[in-house]
Write a protein that holds these residues in place. Structure first.
Motif, PDB file in Angstrom:
ATOM      1  N   THR A   1       0.855  -1.347  -0.100  1.00 51.51           N
ATOM      2  CA  THR A   1      -0.037   0.088  -0.071  1.00 51.51           C
ATOM      3  C   THR A   1       0.746   1.270  -0.024  1.00 51.51           C
ATOM      4  O   THR A   1       0.703   2.374  -0.591  1.00 51.51           O
ATOM      5  CB  THR A   1      -0.943   0.147   1.319  1.00 51.51           C
ATOM      6  OG1 THR A   1      -0.170  -0.092   2.462  1.00 51.51           O
ATOM      7  CG2 THR A   1      -1.887  -1.265   1.058  1.00 51.51           C
ATOM      8  N   LEU A   2       1.845   1.203   0.427  1.00 48.40           N
ATOM      9  CA  LEU A   2       2.825   2.549   0.577  1.00 48.40           C
ATOM     10  C   LEU A   2       3.207   2.821  -0.642  1.00 48.40           C
ATOM     11  O   LEU A   2       3.476   3.873  -1.108  1.00 48.40           O
ATOM     12  CB  LEU A   2       4.020   2.334   1.728  1.00 48.40           C
ATOM     13  CG  LEU A   2       3.629   2.445   3.073  1.00 48.40           C
ATOM     14  CD1 LEU A   2       4.858   2.185   4.039  1.00 48.40           C
ATOM     15  CD2 LEU A   2       3.387   3.587   3.530  1.00 48.40           C
ATOM     16  N   ALA A   3       3.626   1.870  -1.638  1.00 50.91           N
ATOM     17  CA  ALA A   3       4.071   2.213  -2.840  1.00 50.91           C
ATOM     18  C   ALA A   3       3.049   2.761  -3.861  1.00 50.91           C
ATOM     19  O   ALA A   3       3.478   3.471  -4.569  1.00 50.91           O
ATOM     20  CB  ALA A   3       4.496   0.888  -3.528  1.00 50.91           C
ATOM     21  N   GLU A   4       1.914   2.649  -3.335  1.00 49.78           N
ATOM     22  CA  GLU A   4       0.902   3.192  -4.196  1.00 49.78           C
ATOM     23  C   GLU A   4       0.378   4.239  -3.659  1.00 49.78           C
ATOM     24  O   GLU A   4      -0.681   5.020  -3.962  1.00 49.78           O
ATOM     25  CB  GLU A   4      -0.292   2.134  -4.401  1.00 49.78           C
ATOM     26  CG  GLU A   4       0.125   1.079  -5.134  1.00 49.78           C
ATOM     27  CD  GLU A   4       0.521   0.997  -6.556  1.00 49.78           C
ATOM     28  OE1 GLU A   4      -0.449   1.682  -7.218  1.00 49.78           O
ATOM     29  OE2 GLU A   4       1.623   0.748  -6.877  1.00 49.78           O
ATOM     30  N   ALA A   5       0.751   4.901  -2.552  1.00 54.18           N
ATOM     31  CA  ALA A   5      -0.089   5.867  -1.592  1.00 54.18           C
ATOM     32  C   ALA A   5       0.429   7.274  -2.078  1.00 54.18           C
ATOM     33  O   ALA A   5      -0.041   8.338  -1.512  1.00 54.18           O
ATOM     34  CB  ALA A   5       0.511   5.832  -0.043  1.00 54.18           C
ATOM     35  N   THR A   6       1.468   7.525  -3.032  1.00 53.31           N
ATOM     36  CA  THR A   6       1.824   8.788  -3.523  1.00 53.31           C
ATOM     37  C   THR A   6       2.094   8.870  -4.774  1.00 53.31           C
ATOM     38  O   THR A   6       2.324   7.700  -5.558  1.00 53.31           O
ATOM     39  CB  THR A   6       3.098   9.246  -2.875  1.00 53.31           C
ATOM     40  OG1 THR A   6       3.409  10.699  -3.316  1.00 53.31           O
ATOM     41  CG2 THR A   6       4.153   8.059  -2.983  1.00 53.31           C
TER      42      THR A   6
END
Length: 406
Positions: A51-56
């Motif tokens: 999820t972090l890779a897609e959060a920005t």
């Protein structure tokens, strides 16, 4: 890609430079034994997938080590801390003034992950240059040692219900709405791939789902957990300071933003590991171990334990330590910081236990400052309940440890 700013050889060359000054003994007491509980030093964040890779919409900074592993810069910083504390312990006559330590002088035990084992090794390189001092590793590399694994141990429904209620109450009391908005603005979450096709895609309070299952770490999902992961990545980037420019794609440029991010990070740790009943359960193995080290007359004069921020946070909460601030730092459990459990012996023969937080400041981390008398790390004495200003007696210290080991 992030690369270390200073080669490790520079740190090793500096281990023989200016010795660190030691604080004067209190009321003529003599320092008799020390247990150091340290958080590992600078590691690469966990943002490469999930999820972090897609959060920005931005690309997260690339690192030259695998996610979660200690960086070369982290090794340099730990050498500095090891050198400083090694000199301090020699001044206190806990370590030999010259030569290498014996088994009765020093022992190191670290969790069985790369970042903790490497941190302990770099500490030793700074404290004892040229000496062959091992680090105990009790599990295969890449697995968690139960001593440092911050999991729930109790397996009863009543405890789990109380734990979840405590976490929910702590989140509500933290009032993190404005701080989550700052995180959202910095990473431009609304424009991220995770928000594609979603209306009102925001980080908000009140959507967390907490977990308190036996055999697992206290956990959470939702906006708070996602924001904590983002903040962790931005903090590590700031400490690495590879480019000399503002972290967060140049968007983190004032202290108010950093203070908001730190409140998210600190609150997340407090919510999961800082509520008293959860903390006492999670920290039980470590507190039992620390108590055993002090109780065993065969224990070395100095013991180093290297674990994680969850270990330090849960231990402090389990002990009931008073709230504290760390001047020069935004985090409550900064990388490379350590709890220094000290046993002093007074002229009357009575033991007194004191607890000190020793830590690198943000400036020392970002600028890779060698620690010395002129540039010492931060040092904050922590108050423990039921104890006097000069520390805890044997009986008082045992009472503090006892609730954690029932």
């Amino acid at each position: 890609m992030i690369h270390p700013l200073r080669p490790l050889l520079l740190a090793l060359a500096l281990v023989s430079s200016t010795a660190a000054a030691a604080p004067a003994p209190v009321h003529g007491d003599t320092l008799e034994q020390v247990v150091l509980l340290s958080r590992h030093n600078l590691r690469a964040p966990l943002v490469s997938s999930g999820t972090l890779a897609e959060a920005t919409p931005h690309a997260w900074t690339k690192w030259d080590v695998v996610a979660g592993e200690l960086t070369t810069r982290g090794g340099v910083l730990e050498v500095y801390m090891g050198r400083y504390l090694g000199q301090w312990l020699r001044t206190q006559q806990l370590l030999p003034a010259t030569g290498c330590p014996q088994a009765s002088d020093f022992h190191a035990l670290a969790n069985s992950l790369q970042r903790t084992q490497a941190t302990a090794q770099f500490f030793i390189a700074g404290a004892f240059p040229g000496c062959h001092v091992g680090v105990e590793q009790r599990r295969p590399l890449g697995t968690m040692d139960p001593l440092f694994d911050p999991v729930i141990h109790r397996d009863d429904a009543g405890f789990q219900r109380r734990a979840l209620r405590a976490m929910q109450k702590a989140e509500s009391q933290a009032r993190l709405g404005p701080d989550l908005q700052v995180v959202e603005d910095v990473v431009e979450y609304a424009a991220s791939p995770a928000c594609t096709g979603r209306s009102h895609c925001t980080l908000r309070t009140g959507d967390s789902q907490f977990r308190a299952e036996a055999g697992k770490e206290p956990g959470a999902s939702g906006s708070l957990a996602l924001a904590n992961g983002m903040v962790d990545a931005l903090l590590m980037e700031d400490y690495q300071n590879a480019t000399g420019t503002a972290a967060g794609w140049g968007r983190l440029h004032d202290d108010a933003q950093w203070q908001a991010l730190a409140r998210v990070r600190n609150a997340y740790q407090d919510i999961l590991f800082g509520t008293p009943e959860v903390a006492r359960d999670v920290a039980a193995p470590l507190l039992s171990h620390i108590g055993g080290v002090f109780a065993d007359p065969q224990s070395p004069k100095v013991s180093l334990l290297v674990g994680h921020d969850s270990n330090i946070g849960s231990v402090l909460a389990a002990l009931g330590a008073s709230d504290y601030t760390l001047p020069g730092q935004r985090e409550k459990t900064p990388i490379g910081g350590l709890l220094q459990f000290e046993r002093w012996r007074g002229q009357s023969g009575e033991a007194r236990y004191r607890l000190v937080y020793v830590y690198p400041t943000r400036a020392q981390l970002r600028d890779a400052v060698p620690l010395s008398d002129a540039q010492p790390p931060g040092r904050v004495e922590l108050a423990l309940p039921g104890c006097g200003e000069d520390g805890c007696s044997d009986e008082q210290f045992e009472r503090l440890l006892h609730p954690a080991v029932k």
